[in-house]
Scaffold this motif. Structure first.
Motif, short mmCIF file in Angstrom:
data_model
loop_
_atom_site.label_atom_id
_atom_site.label_comp_id
_atom_site.label_asym_id
_atom_site.label_seq_id
_atom_site.Cartn_x
_atom_site.Cartn_y
_atom_site.Cartn_z
N GLY A 176 -10.92 -11.16 48.49
CA GLY A 176 -11.34 -9.81 48.08
C GLY A 176 -11.70 -9.72 46.91
N THR A 177 -11.73 -8.40 46.24
CA THR A 177 -12.10 -7.54 45.18
C THR A 177 -10.79 -8.39 44.00
N LEU A 178 -9.21 -10.16 44.67
CA LEU A 178 -8.99 -10.46 43.33
C LEU A 178 -9.67 -11.76 42.57
N GLN A 179 -10.89 -11.51 43.52
CA GLN A 179 -11.72 -13.61 43.71
C GLN A 179 -12.48 -12.76 42.52
N LEU A 180 -12.59 -12.14 41.79
CA LEU A 180 -13.17 -11.21 40.99
C LEU A 180 -13.64 -11.47 39.86
N ASP A 181 -13.97 -12.00 38.46
CA ASP A 181 -13.20 -12.25 37.70
C ASP A 181 -13.19 -11.31 36.60
N GLN A 182 -14.18 -10.42 36.76
CA GLN A 182 -13.06 -8.76 36.15
C GLN A 182 -12.44 -8.35 36.35
N VAL A 183 -11.61 -8.37 37.67
CA VAL A 183 -10.61 -8.13 38.66
C VAL A 183 -8.95 -9.36 37.67
N GLN A 184 -9.27 -10.48 37.78
CA GLN A 184 -8.69 -11.39 36.75
C GLN A 184 -8.22 -11.36 35.36
N LEU A 185 -9.42 -11.04 35.21
CA LEU A 185 -9.42 -11.09 33.63
C LEU A 185 -7.93 -9.97 33.37
N SER A 186 -8.41 -8.35 34.13
CA SER A 186 -7.28 -7.43 33.85
C SER A 186 -6.38 -7.59 34.27
N THR A 220 -11.10 -4.50 58.29
CA THR A 220 -11.32 -3.70 57.65
C THR A 220 -11.48 -2.85 56.71
N GLU A 221 -11.84 -2.36 55.73
CA GLU A 221 -12.13 -1.71 54.55
C GLU A 221 -11.30 -0.37 54.55
N ILE A 222 -10.80 0.16 53.54
CA ILE A 222 -10.29 1.17 52.89
C ILE A 222 -10.57 1.82 51.45
N GLN A 223 -10.54 3.37 51.11
CA GLN A 223 -11.29 3.39 50.12
C GLN A 223 -10.19 3.30 49.18
N ILE A 224 -10.50 3.79 48.28
CA ILE A 224 -8.99 3.00 46.94
C ILE A 224 -9.41 4.69 45.38
N ARG A 225 -8.51 5.41 46.14
CA ARG A 225 -8.81 6.05 44.80
C ARG A 225 -8.02 6.36 43.61
N ASP A 226 -6.94 4.90 43.33
CA ASP A 226 -6.35 4.64 42.35
C ASP A 226 -7.86 4.55 41.09
N PRO A 227 -7.18 5.74 40.01
CA PRO A 227 -8.19 4.84 39.03
C PRO A 227 -8.15 3.40 38.48
N ALA A 228 -6.91 3.32 38.34
CA ALA A 228 -6.89 2.22 37.09
C ALA A 228 -7.54 0.93 38.37
N VAL A 230 -5.31 -6.13 58.74
CA VAL A 230 -5.00 -6.07 60.18
C VAL A 230 -4.85 -6.63 61.27
N PRO A 231 -3.34 -6.93 61.12
CA PRO A 231 -3.36 -7.96 62.71
C PRO A 231 -4.80 -7.35 63.93
N GLY A 232 -5.07 -9.23 64.07
CA GLY A 232 -6.14 -8.53 65.14
C GLY A 232 -6.33 -10.93 65.55
N ASP A 233 -7.46 -10.07 66.62
CA ASP A 233 -8.20 -11.47 66.81
C ASP A 233 -9.51 -11.53 66.44
N GLY A 234 -9.77 -11.99 65.36
CA GLY A 234 -11.27 -11.99 65.07
C GLY A 234 -11.65 -13.47 64.37
N PRO A 235 -12.85 -13.28 63.73
CA PRO A 235 -13.55 -14.63 62.75
C PRO A 235 -11.96 -15.02 61.91
N PRO A 236 -12.07 -16.36 61.95
CA PRO A 236 -11.85 -16.57 60.26
C PRO A 236 -11.62 -16.08 59.19
N ILE A 237 -11.04 -15.89 58.44
CA ILE A 237 -10.88 -15.28 56.99
C ILE A 237 -10.94 -15.80 56.41
#
Length: 108
Positions: free
Chosen positions: A8-18, A37-45, A59-66
């Motif tokens: 997810g977002t740790l692949q984004l350049d701006q997140v890595q730099l920050s 799955t998806e979650i809503q983020i509320r942490d301002p940082a 979440v654990p489950g039998d889904g397609p490869p990630i």
């Protein structure tokens, strides 16, 4: 160095730099045994770093490869990632398709 699998977002350049002060060089890999799955983020940082209100979570489950990237982090960078992921996630070690055992953040 500590291997961390990012889907997810740790692949984004701006997140890595920050969070790490540098761009990370990752290796493609795949994770099995989880569902995205998806979650809503509320942490301002976290919102400031990613610019995205809805983040992916596993979440654990039998889904397609990630598909994702494995980044090699210093112990200090791994602590910074823990802070970024905050109370929404827990870090667990998982086996990847390549045979690498890496940390990954899953839904808390």
């Amino acid at each position: 160095m500590e291997p961390l699998f990012s889907y997810g977002t740790l692949q984004l350049d701006q997140v890595q730099l920050s969070q790490f002060g540098r761009l990370l060089d990752g290796t493609d890999d795949v994770l099995h045994g989880y569902v995205i799955t998806e979650i809503q983020i509320r942490d301002p940082a976290v919102l400031d770093a990613s610019g995205i209100e809805t983040h992916l979570a596993l979440v654990p489950g039998d889904g397609p490869p990630i598909a994702g990237k494995v980044f090699q982090l210093t112990p200090e960078e791994l602590e910074a990632a823990d802070i970024y992921e905050s109370e929404n996630y827990v870090r667990v070690r998982v086996p990847l398709a390549s045979g690498t055992r890496a940390w990954v953040y899953v839904r808390a």
